[in-house]
Design a protein around this motif. Sequence first.
Motif, PDB file in Angstrom:
ATOM      1  N   LYS A 126       0.875  -1.163   0.000  1.00  0.00           N
ATOM      2  CA  LYS A 126       0.000   0.000   0.000  1.00  0.00           C
ATOM      3  C   LYS A 126       0.916   1.218   0.000  1.00  0.00           C
ATOM      4  O   LYS A 126       1.789   1.340   0.859  1.00  0.00           O
ATOM      5  N   VAL A 127       0.747   2.108  -0.967  1.00  0.00           N
ATOM      6  CA  VAL A 127       1.573   3.314  -1.043  1.00  0.00           C
ATOM      7  C   VAL A 127       1.068   4.317  -0.005  1.00  0.00           C
ATOM      8  O   VAL A 127      -0.108   4.684  -0.002  1.00  0.00           O
ATOM      9  N   LEU A 128       1.973   4.752   0.875  1.00  0.00           N
ATOM     10  CA  LEU A 128       1.642   5.758   1.877  1.00  0.00           C
ATOM     11  C   LEU A 128       2.052   7.159   1.428  1.00  0.00           C
ATOM     12  O   LEU A 128       1.380   8.141   1.730  1.00  0.00           O
ATOM     13  N   ASP A 129       3.164   7.236   0.705  1.00  0.00           N
ATOM     14  CA  ASP A 129       3.663   8.532   0.247  1.00  0.00           C
ATOM     15  C   ASP A 129       4.741   8.280  -0.791  1.00  0.00           C
ATOM     16  O   ASP A 129       5.248   7.154  -0.914  1.00  0.00           O
ATOM     17  N   GLY A 130       5.104   9.302  -1.521  1.00  0.00           N
ATOM     18  CA  GLY A 130       6.162   9.152  -2.507  1.00  0.00           C
ATOM     19  C   GLY A 130       6.668  10.495  -2.987  1.00  0.00           C
ATOM     20  O   GLY A 130       5.992  11.520  -2.835  1.00  0.00           O
ATOM     21  N   HIS A 131       7.859  10.463  -3.546  1.00  0.00           N
ATOM     22  CA  HIS A 131       8.470  11.666  -4.118  1.00  0.00           C
ATOM     23  C   HIS A 131       9.126  11.289  -5.434  1.00  0.00           C
ATOM     24  O   HIS A 131       9.987  10.403  -5.479  1.00  0.00           O
ATOM     25  N   ASP A 132       8.702  11.949  -6.502  1.00  0.00           N
ATOM     26  CA  ASP A 132       9.314  11.720  -7.807  1.00  0.00           C
ATOM     27  C   ASP A 132      10.686  12.372  -7.836  1.00  0.00           C
ATOM     28  O   ASP A 132      10.812  13.575  -7.624  1.00  0.00           O
ATOM     29  N   ILE A 133      11.694  11.587  -8.096  1.00  0.00           N
ATOM     30  CA  ILE A 133      13.016  12.118  -8.375  1.00  0.00           C
ATOM     31  C   ILE A 133      13.049  12.533  -9.838  1.00  0.00           C
ATOM     32  O   ILE A 133      13.588  13.570 -10.197  1.00  0.00           O
ATOM     33  N   TYR A 134      12.408  11.732 -10.680  1.00  0.00           N
ATOM     34  CA  TYR A 134      12.269  12.036 -12.105  1.00  0.00           C
ATOM     35  C   TYR A 134      11.020  11.333 -12.613  1.00  0.00           C
ATOM     36  O   TYR A 134      10.745  10.188 -12.219  1.00  0.00           O
ATOM     37  N   ARG A 135      10.250  11.997 -13.481  1.00  0.00           N
ATOM     38  CA  ARG A 135       9.079  11.370 -14.085  1.00  0.00           C
ATOM     39  C   ARG A 135       8.908  11.902 -15.496  1.00  0.00           C
ATOM     40  O   ARG A 135       8.961  13.101 -15.733  1.00  0.00           O
ATOM     41  N   SER A 136       8.718  10.973 -16.437  1.00  0.00           N
ATOM     42  CA  SER A 136       8.368  11.322 -17.809  1.00  0.00           C
ATOM     43  C   SER A 136       7.296  10.331 -18.253  1.00  0.00           C
ATOM     44  O   SER A 136       6.826   9.518 -17.453  1.00  0.00           O
ATOM     45  N   ASN A 137       6.936  10.369 -19.522  1.00  0.00           N
ATOM     46  CA  ASN A 137       5.940   9.422 -20.028  1.00  0.00           C
ATOM     47  C   ASN A 137       6.476   7.990 -20.081  1.00  0.00           C
ATOM     48  O   ASN A 137       5.695   7.045 -20.164  1.00  0.00           O
ATOM     49  N   ASN A 138       7.810   7.848 -20.055  1.00  0.00           N
ATOM     50  CA  ASN A 138       8.413   6.523 -20.206  1.00  0.00           C
ATOM     51  C   ASN A 138       9.246   6.067 -19.018  1.00  0.00           C
ATOM     52  O   ASN A 138       9.722   4.940 -19.012  1.00  0.00           O
ATOM     53  N   LEU A 139       9.440   6.939 -18.011  1.00  0.00           N
ATOM     54  CA  LEU A 139      10.340   6.596 -16.912  1.00  0.00           C
ATOM     55  C   LEU A 139       9.894   7.280 -15.627  1.00  0.00           C
ATOM     56  O   LEU A 139       9.512   8.452 -15.646  1.00  0.00           O
TER      57      LEU A 139
ATOM     58  N   GLN B 182       2.399  -6.469   4.879  1.00  0.00           N
ATOM     59  CA  GLN B 182       2.160  -7.291   6.067  1.00  0.00           C
ATOM     60  C   GLN B 182       3.377  -7.312   6.989  1.00  0.00           C
ATOM     61  O   GLN B 182       3.275  -7.666   8.157  1.00  0.00           O
ATOM     62  N   PHE B 183       4.532  -6.880   6.478  1.00  0.00           N
ATOM     63  CA  PHE B 183       5.760  -6.864   7.266  1.00  0.00           C
ATOM     64  C   PHE B 183       6.049  -5.502   7.884  1.00  0.00           C
ATOM     65  O   PHE B 183       7.065  -5.309   8.530  1.00  0.00           O
ATOM     66  N   GLY B 184       5.187  -4.518   7.630  1.00  0.00           N
ATOM     67  CA  GLY B 184       5.373  -3.184   8.186  1.00  0.00           C
ATOM     68  C   GLY B 184       5.651  -2.151   7.116  1.00  0.00           C
ATOM     69  O   GLY B 184       5.467  -2.393   5.921  1.00  0.00           O
ATOM     70  N   LYS B 185       6.126  -0.997   7.562  1.00  0.00           N
ATOM     71  CA  LYS B 185       6.398   0.119   6.652  1.00  0.00           C
ATOM     72  C   LYS B 185       7.841   0.078   6.189  1.00  0.00           C
ATOM     73  O   LYS B 185       8.732  -0.350   6.916  1.00  0.00           O
ATOM     74  N   ASP B 186       8.057   0.570   4.956  1.00  0.00           N
ATOM     75  CA  ASP B 186       9.401   0.614   4.390  1.00  0.00           C
ATOM     76  C   ASP B 186       9.476   1.797   3.427  1.00  0.00           C
ATOM     77  O   ASP B 186       8.470   2.215   2.858  1.00  0.00           O
ATOM     78  N   MET B 187      10.663   2.325   3.274  1.00  0.00           N
ATOM     79  CA  MET B 187      10.924   3.356   2.273  1.00  0.00           C
ATOM     80  C   MET B 187      11.770   2.688   1.202  1.00  0.00           C
ATOM     81  O   MET B 187      12.800   2.088   1.509  1.00  0.00           O
ATOM     82  N   ARG B 188      11.328   2.793  -0.053  1.00  0.00           N
ATOM     83  CA  ARG B 188      11.986   2.065  -1.132  1.00  0.00           C
ATOM     84  C   ARG B 188      12.301   2.997  -2.295  1.00  0.00           C
ATOM     85  O   ARG B 188      11.585   3.955  -2.548  1.00  0.00           O
ATOM     86  N   LEU B 189      13.390   2.687  -2.974  1.00  0.00           N
ATOM     87  CA  LEU B 189      13.784   3.417  -4.170  1.00  0.00           C
ATOM     88  C   LEU B 189      13.385   2.579  -5.374  1.00  0.00           C
ATOM     89  O   LEU B 189      13.727   1.396  -5.446  1.00  0.00           O
ATOM     90  N   TYR B 190      12.640   3.181  -6.286  1.00  0.00           N
ATOM     91  CA  TYR B 190      12.161   2.474  -7.473  1.00  0.00           C
ATOM     92  C   TYR B 190      12.587   3.200  -8.739  1.00  0.00           C
ATOM     93  O   TYR B 190      12.729   4.425  -8.760  1.00  0.00           O
ATOM     94  N   ARG B 191      12.704   2.411  -9.789  1.00  0.00           N
ATOM     95  CA  ARG B 191      12.838   2.945 -11.143  1.00  0.00           C
ATOM     96  C   ARG B 191      11.958   2.061 -12.024  1.00  0.00           C
ATOM     97  O   ARG B 191      12.173   0.851 -12.118  1.00  0.00           O
ATOM     98  N   TRP B 192      10.959   2.692 -12.642  1.00  0.00           N
ATOM     99  CA  TRP B 192      10.062   1.992 -13.546  1.00  0.00           C
ATOM    100  C   TRP B 192      10.246   2.516 -14.960  1.00  0.00           C
ATOM    101  O   TRP B 192      10.490   3.696 -15.160  1.00  0.00           O
TER     102      TRP B 192
END
Length: 92
Positions: A13-26, A36-46
């Motif tokens: 479940k997303v609680l919050d987020g900050h875009d470091i970079y966002r475009s139509n493709n990235l 179920q394991f608790g809260k975590d802060m994660r770095l993603y690149r999609w």
Amino acid sequence: MSEPQYPVSATYKVLDGHDIYRSNNLIVALVVVESQFGKDMRLYRWVMRNGLWKVDLCRMGVKKWKWNEIAAKAAEFTEKYGLKGQADQEEA
């Protein structure tokens, strides 16, 4: 304007987020999630592939990282090597 959407796994479940970079493709973002394991802060690149967002490079927990040290080192490298980000270029 609506809140940014983050294509995380259905197990999170997303609680919050900050875009470091966002475009139509990235998207590169720091995202706070809860599972179920608790809260975590994660770095993603999609990356957009065939109309779907796919995790491209990383999806790692970063809550234990020393953020003040990382920010200080990034600032040092920016100054030392004359690196300019988009925000720096917009101010000039």
